[in-house]
Design an enzyme around this catalytic site. Sequence first.
Site, mmCIF file in Angstrom:
data_model
loop_
_atom_site.group_PDB
_atom_site.id
_atom_site.type_symbol
_atom_site.label_atom_id
_atom_site.label_comp_id
_atom_site.label_asym_id
_atom_site.label_seq_id
_atom_site.Cartn_x
_atom_site.Cartn_y
_atom_site.Cartn_z
ATOM 1 N N GLU A 183 0.852 -1.192 0.000
ATOM 2 C CA GLU A 183 0.000 0.000 0.000
ATOM 3 C C GLU A 183 0.890 1.246 0.000
ATOM 4 O OE1 GLU A 183 -2.839 0.100 3.217
ATOM 5 O OE2 GLU A 183 -3.705 1.990 2.515
ATOM 6 N N ASN B 52 -6.676 1.496 2.689
ATOM 7 C CA ASN B 52 -7.388 2.757 2.886
ATOM 8 C C ASN B 52 -6.958 3.805 1.860
ATOM 9 O OD1 ASN B 52 -8.564 1.537 5.102
ATOM 10 N ND2 ASN B 52 -7.168 2.455 6.592
ATOM 11 N N ASN C 78 -12.156 -0.924 -1.144
ATOM 12 C CA ASN C 78 -11.520 -1.419 0.080
ATOM 13 C C ASN C 78 -12.317 -1.010 1.312
ATOM 14 O OD1 ASN C 78 -9.004 -2.421 1.612
ATOM 15 N ND2 ASN C 78 -9.256 -0.366 2.453
ATOM 16 N N GLU C 79 -12.623 -1.972 2.174
ATOM 17 C CA GLU C 79 -13.175 -1.728 3.523
ATOM 18 C C GLU C 79 -14.235 -0.624 3.557
ATOM 19 O OE1 GLU C 79 -10.122 -1.336 6.530
ATOM 20 O OE2 GLU C 79 -9.564 -3.441 6.317
ATOM 21 N N TYR D 179 -6.927 -8.840 11.609
ATOM 22 C CA TYR D 179 -5.615 -8.677 12.253
ATOM 23 C C TYR D 179 -5.739 -9.119 13.710
ATOM 24 C CZ TYR D 179 -4.414 -5.656 8.260
ATOM 25 O OH TYR D 179 -4.177 -5.157 7.003
ATOM 26 N N GLU E 188 -6.333 -9.213 3.469
ATOM 27 C CA GLU E 188 -5.483 -8.593 4.493
ATOM 28 C C GLU E 188 -5.563 -9.461 5.734
ATOM 29 O OE1 GLU E 188 -5.878 -4.394 5.403
ATOM 30 O OE2 GLU E 188 -6.451 -3.952 3.328
ATOM 31 N N GLN F 78 1.413 -6.323 5.656
ATOM 32 C CA GLN F 78 1.745 -5.985 4.287
ATOM 33 C C GLN F 78 3.088 -6.637 3.951
ATOM 34 O OE1 GLN F 78 1.066 -1.813 3.384
ATOM 35 N NE2 GLN F 78 -0.939 -1.811 4.362
HETATM 36 O O1 AHR Z 1 -3.046 -2.708 6.199
HETATM 37 C C1 AHR Z 1 -3.289 -1.504 6.866
HETATM 38 C C2 AHR Z 1 -4.733 -1.058 6.721
HETATM 39 O O2 AHR Z 1 -5.562 -1.954 7.388
HETATM 40 C C3 AHR Z 1 -5.296 -1.013 5.335
HETATM 41 O O3 AHR Z 1 -5.013 0.175 4.670
HETATM 42 C C4 AHR Z 1 -6.763 -1.129 5.565
HETATM 43 O O4 AHR Z 1 -7.421 -1.747 4.484
HETATM 44 C C5 AHR Z 1 -6.861 -1.908 6.860
HETATM 45 O O5 AHR Z 1 -7.692 -1.285 7.778
#
Ligand code: AHR
Length: 510
Positions: free
Chosen positions: A38, A83, A183-184, A255, A302, A360
């Site tokens: 990113e 993001n 995205n999101e 995450y 992700e 990432q």
């Molecule tokens: O990977 C970091 C961020 O985590 C990304 O930009 C977003 O998609 C997620 O919230």
Amino acid sequence: MVTAQDAPRGATPARPVAVAVGRPIGVADPRLFGSFVEHLGRGVYGGIHEPGHPSATPEGFRGDVLDLVRELGVTVVRYPGGNFVSGYDWRDGIGPVEERPRRLDLAWKTIEPNTFGTDEFVAWCRAAGVEPMLAVNLGLGDIRSALHLLEYANFPAGTALSDERIRNGATEPHDVRLWCLGNELDGPWQLGHRSAEEYGDLAARAASAMRAYDETLELVVVGSSNADMATFGTWEHTVLTKTIDLVDHLSCHIYFRDEGDLDAFLRSADRLDAFLDAIAATIAHVQAATRSTRDVRISLDEWNVWDFRAYDELKPGRVFEEAPRILEQAYTHADAVVVGTLLQSILNHADVVAIAALAQLVNVIGPIRAEPGAPAWRQTTFHPFAAAAQSAGETVLAATVEGEADASLESVTAAITRTAAGDRVSLYLANRSTTTAADVDVELVALGATGIVQADLLWHPDPSATNTVDRPDEVAPRPLAATLDGDRLRATLPPLSWAVVRVACEPGRG
Ligand code: AHR
């Protein structure tokens, strides 16, 4: 540096654990070993791209990072966000570099120089030997802009946009097959955040338009940003009901972090199992309710360990700057064991997950770290990912762990793959207990095991140990003393460890 011989058997007697190998449960798509780059912090600038670095290629790509990306075994890389993509105009990142605009990036509150864009990314993917996965902006962007990017990237020649790409140096079409529809957008933090109804309608229109250009594209529709979203479940149901016959994959992100309870953190893979099971059930429900025969798979695009309290760094008052040092998490040995168990979970869901991307790749919550001018190094989390990506066979076999004496912490977890030819079986084993070793006994019945070709252990006496530029191999795989006696593979896993064992087998058995 510690060796595997230093590994203790734990404070209490080793626990005997049997692992039974079962039937095939799915095909391990090579794209389960994807990653994500990113425009965030030093992920691109100072990460994959550093023109002045001693290892830089003529294009300004860091050669040492490229070498580590290849070693990591990454197959597909998602770009440019995240993001970031929800505020990004892809046109800012093409054409003569000196004419590209500097812009504010409101997602991460930084200054984006745009000296790296779509053409550079695809060239980097070709150099790294990975497939590009592009996200279009459905946050503040519109469908026309997404279509123009698609035409710019993929149309061979003879239109204004494709000829512009050729003038910019890319004579061959980029032929990007995998596209994320935003995205999101379920997240209030996302630029252009929408309700599930609004996003579902938008994604359906975008997918129809993109398919009008090329029906064979693989399209990924946005799912939930994490399992704790209030809309988790209903978002997937609403969005997929509107798009199921237009898309190929349903995205999801997750995450994990240590909130001060190491045992709970070490069980993160149990939560990933439940997350993926719930999404698979929702897909099946929408398929049944809509009578759709479309084979929609999960794109876990992700996933990682990330202490996202670092979002605090973005609090108001933050000064806009270029490529700031943000989200540069130093991963520990415990983090590496958790990443190893998350990989097991992903493999064990190979029947429903087609794509997964470790988020990432470099510097920003990445398995690779890079400092200006210095050699890049492997974070602890690099090791389980590389071991699995380099050794996974095409078929995932069911792995059942038996004989746990202490049900309070199901310490041993496993995943098993076999090559299509049947000549190799790879076992991924973890011991999540912080106190007790596990004597693991795997019965490789009917697989025709003939010998061990690799047995590596990831273990360190200090769960908080990290790799640094000065001590890059503090946490690294060491040989594991495993034995093969007929069909029985035996190894002792010390507390808090992860291992890969590859066994040669007679082809065609099992
Ligand atoms: O990977 C970091 C961020 O985590 C990304 O930009 C977003 O998609 C997620 O919230």
